[in-house]
Design an enzyme around this catalytic site. Sequence first.
Site, PDB file in Angstrom:
ATOM      1  N   GLY A  35       0.817  -1.215   0.000  1.00 41.64           N
ATOM      2  CA  GLY A  35       0.000   0.000   0.000  1.00 41.64           C
ATOM      3  C   GLY A  35       0.844   1.255   0.000  1.00 41.64           C
ATOM      4  O   GLY A  35       0.602   2.182   0.783  1.00 41.64           O
ATOM      5  N   TYR A  47     -12.894  -2.008  11.584  1.00 40.80           N
ATOM      6  CA  TYR A  47     -11.505  -1.520  11.500  1.00 40.80           C
ATOM      7  C   TYR A  47     -10.773  -1.771  12.820  1.00 40.80           C
ATOM      8  O   TYR A  47      -9.634  -2.259  12.827  1.00 40.80           O
ATOM      9  CB  TYR A  47     -11.554  -0.025  11.170  1.00 40.80           C
ATOM     10  N   SER A  66      -3.252   0.601  14.760  1.00 40.61           N
ATOM     11  CA  SER A  66      -3.894   1.909  14.946  1.00 40.61           C
ATOM     12  C   SER A  66      -4.270   2.050  16.418  1.00 40.61           C
ATOM     13  O   SER A  66      -4.548   1.041  17.089  1.00 40.61           O
ATOM     14  CB  SER A  66      -5.171   1.986  14.104  1.00 40.61           C
ATOM     15  N   LYS A 121      -7.434  -4.049  13.491  1.00 39.73           N
ATOM     16  CA  LYS A 121      -6.184  -3.490  14.034  1.00 39.73           C
ATOM     17  C   LYS A 121      -5.818  -4.133  15.378  1.00 39.73           C
ATOM     18  O   LYS A 121      -4.640  -4.326  15.675  1.00 39.73           O
ATOM     19  CB  LYS A 121      -6.295  -1.967  14.160  1.00 39.73           C
ATOM     20  N   ALA A 172     -11.425  -4.017  15.052  1.00 46.04           N
ATOM     21  CA  ALA A 172     -11.191  -5.459  15.204  1.00 46.04           C
ATOM     22  C   ALA A 172      -9.983  -5.879  14.374  1.00 46.04           C
ATOM     23  O   ALA A 172      -9.147  -6.669  14.821  1.00 46.04           O
ATOM     24  CB  ALA A 172     -12.430  -6.240  14.781  1.00 46.04           C
ATOM     25  N   ASN A 226       1.557  -2.247   5.404  1.00 45.66           N
ATOM     26  CA  ASN A 226       0.924  -0.938   5.580  1.00 45.66           C
ATOM     27  C   ASN A 226      -0.460  -0.851   4.930  1.00 45.66           C
ATOM     28  O   ASN A 226      -1.307  -0.089   5.384  1.00 45.66           O
ATOM     29  CB  ASN A 226       1.848   0.133   4.979  1.00 45.66           C
ATOM     30  N   SER A 273       1.378   3.417  -2.609  1.00 45.59           N
ATOM     31  CA  SER A 273       1.136   4.375  -3.693  1.00 45.59           C
ATOM     32  C   SER A 273       0.798   5.760  -3.164  1.00 45.59           C
ATOM     33  O   SER A 273       0.852   6.742  -3.894  1.00 45.59           O
ATOM     34  CB  SER A 273      -0.001   3.863  -4.582  1.00 45.59           C
ATOM     35  N   ARG A 274       0.437   5.848  -1.902  1.00 44.28           N
ATOM     36  CA  ARG A 274       0.064   7.165  -1.343  1.00 44.28           C
ATOM     37  C   ARG A 274       0.149   7.122   0.186  1.00 44.28           C
ATOM     38  O   ARG A 274       0.421   6.062   0.778  1.00 44.28           O
ATOM     39  CB  ARG A 274      -1.346   7.552  -1.789  1.00 44.28           C
TER      40      ARG A 274
HETATM   41  P1  NAD Z   1      -4.474   5.585   2.462  1.00 41.31           P
HETATM   42  O1  NAD Z   1      -5.892   5.223   2.212  1.00 41.31           O
HETATM   43  O2  NAD Z   1      -4.018   6.956   2.153  1.00 41.31           O
HETATM   44  O3  NAD Z   1      -3.502   4.561   1.684  1.00 41.31           O
HETATM   45  C1  NAD Z   1      -3.727   3.192   1.736  1.00 41.31           C
HETATM   46  C2  NAD Z   1      -2.822   2.469   0.754  1.00 41.31           C
HETATM   47  O4  NAD Z   1      -3.135   1.068   0.824  1.00 41.31           O
HETATM   48  C3  NAD Z   1      -3.033   2.888  -0.699  1.00 41.31           C
HETATM   49  O5  NAD Z   1      -1.775   2.876  -1.339  1.00 41.31           O
HETATM   50  C4  NAD Z   1      -3.912   1.774  -1.269  1.00 41.31           C
HETATM   51  O6  NAD Z   1      -3.719   1.559  -2.656  1.00 41.31           O
HETATM   52  C5  NAD Z   1      -3.373   0.584  -0.488  1.00 41.31           C
HETATM   53  N1  NAD Z   1      -4.297  -0.551  -0.432  1.00 41.31           N
HETATM   54  C6  NAD Z   1      -5.556  -0.581   0.077  1.00 41.31           C
HETATM   55  N2  NAD Z   1      -6.062  -1.804  -0.062  1.00 41.31           N
HETATM   56  C7  NAD Z   1      -5.113  -2.567  -0.661  1.00 41.31           C
HETATM   57  C8  NAD Z   1      -5.043  -3.913  -1.067  1.00 41.31           C
HETATM   58  N3  NAD Z   1      -6.063  -4.745  -0.899  1.00 41.31           N
HETATM   59  N4  NAD Z   1      -3.905  -4.360  -1.647  1.00 41.31           N
HETATM   60  C9  NAD Z   1      -2.853  -3.535  -1.835  1.00 41.31           C
HETATM   61  N5  NAD Z   1      -2.855  -2.249  -1.463  1.00 41.31           N
HETATM   62  C10 NAD Z   1      -3.978  -1.775  -0.901  1.00 41.31           C
HETATM   63  O7  NAD Z   1      -4.208   5.213   3.989  1.00 41.31           O
HETATM   64  P2  NAD Z   1      -3.112   5.764   5.033  1.00 41.31           P
HETATM   65  O8  NAD Z   1      -3.748   6.785   5.848  1.00 41.31           O
HETATM   66  O9  NAD Z   1      -1.852   6.083   4.331  1.00 41.31           O
HETATM   67  O10 NAD Z   1      -2.941   4.470   5.957  1.00 41.31           O
HETATM   68  C11 NAD Z   1      -1.884   3.536   5.815  1.00 41.31           C
HETATM   69  C12 NAD Z   1      -1.980   2.522   6.937  1.00 41.31           C
HETATM   70  O11 NAD Z   1      -1.900   3.191   8.203  1.00 41.31           O
HETATM   71  C13 NAD Z   1      -3.277   1.732   6.961  1.00 41.31           C
HETATM   72  O12 NAD Z   1      -3.033   0.407   7.387  1.00 41.31           O
HETATM   73  C14 NAD Z   1      -4.099   2.457   8.008  1.00 41.31           C
HETATM   74  O13 NAD Z   1      -5.075   1.631   8.585  1.00 41.31           O
HETATM   75  C15 NAD Z   1      -3.022   2.848   8.995  1.00 41.31           C
HETATM   76  N6  NAD Z   1      -3.409   3.977   9.838  1.00 41.31           N
HETATM   77  C16 NAD Z   1      -3.668   5.198   9.300  1.00 41.31           C
HETATM   78  C17 NAD Z   1      -4.049   6.245  10.130  1.00 41.31           C
HETATM   79  C18 NAD Z   1      -4.326   7.636   9.615  1.00 41.31           C
HETATM   80  O14 NAD Z   1      -4.701   8.482  10.419  1.00 41.31           O
HETATM   81  N7  NAD Z   1      -4.140   7.931   8.345  1.00 41.31           N
HETATM   82  C19 NAD Z   1      -4.181   6.014  11.502  1.00 41.31           C
HETATM   83  C20 NAD Z   1      -3.927   4.761  12.017  1.00 41.31           C
HETATM   84  C21 NAD Z   1      -3.530   3.742  11.167  1.00 41.31           C
END
Ligand code: NAD
Length: 245
Positions: free
Chosen positions: A12, A153, A140, A157, A155, A88, A14-15
């Site tokens: 994950g 979500y 998380s 995490k 559950a 991730n 890409s962003r």
């Molecule tokens: P985001 O939505 O910006 O990015 C998620 C990335 O995961 C994207 O690149 C997407 O293409 C990829 N992805 C999703 N499903 C996929 C799949 N089935 N196969 C391959 N790639 C997949 O999310 P983010 O905010 O950058 O979060 C990244 C991680 O951190 C996640 O696990 C999220 O749960 C965790 N997280 C984020 C936050 C927050 O506040 N942003 C807080 C706690 C935990």
Amino acid sequence: MVENKQTVIVTGSSRGIGKAIAYAFAQEGHNIVLNGRKPISEEQVQELSQFDGEVMTCIGDISDPDFAQQLIKDTKKQFGSIDVLVNNAGITRDNLLLRMSEEEFDQTLDINLKGTFYTTKAASRYMLKQKSGSIINLASVVGQIGNAGQANYAASKAGIIGFTKSVARELAPRGITVNAIAPGFVESDMTDVLNDKVKETIMTQIPLSRLGQPEEVAEAAVFLSKQKYITGQVLNIDGGMVMNG
Ligand code: NAD
């Protein structure tokens, strides 16, 4: 030249947080494997290629066990080792319990938790042979304290935290570390969708009074990958939201 060039897979990436993690490891001069469900931009590949390591992209859905295995196999074939795996990739499908569909529940568990299981299982096979490696799972704070509207979500995490600790115990005898990072609220596309009222409420729960930045989570991932005497831990990057004893 980097002394200890490693191969780092970031699912994950890409962003958002994954992209920042991939960048931080690339900056260290390591080989990077980028993954996402949609094609990675040429611009991102170029950006990472300016450093000493090579960049490979592997597009696909990590909740598909065949793809998860292929991701690990292709990495091993290309670079000869798998040193760091950052699980991730993750999604949210928020809803109140009574409105939550089974599909919303399953999708979230399939990607967040089972995806982590598939890639970890496949990568650890190689890491066990190498007798080294670092696995970092994105959990998380919601997996620790819960959040209304995010039962699925939370559950997933909380599951990642239990998974991390168990696998850490299994792999420790071969020198492989397994840790989790628990971000609070970090600026990304995932949190952009929250409305202002929700953001205001969140802010009241953060002692440091601001959202986190993806780069701050990335620094923690690089730190954990270098530590050989830290395993089975959950590192909170959350502005003080959850203060563990
Ligand atoms: P985001 O939505 O910006 O990015 C998620 C990335 O995961 C994207 O690149 C997407 O293409 C990829 N992805 C999703 N499903 C996929 C799949 N089935 N196969 C391959 N790639 C997949 O999310 P983010 O905010 O950058 O979060 C990244 C991680 O951190 C996640 O696990 C999220 O749960 C965790 N997280 C984020 C936050 C927050 O506040 N942003 C807080 C706690 C935990």
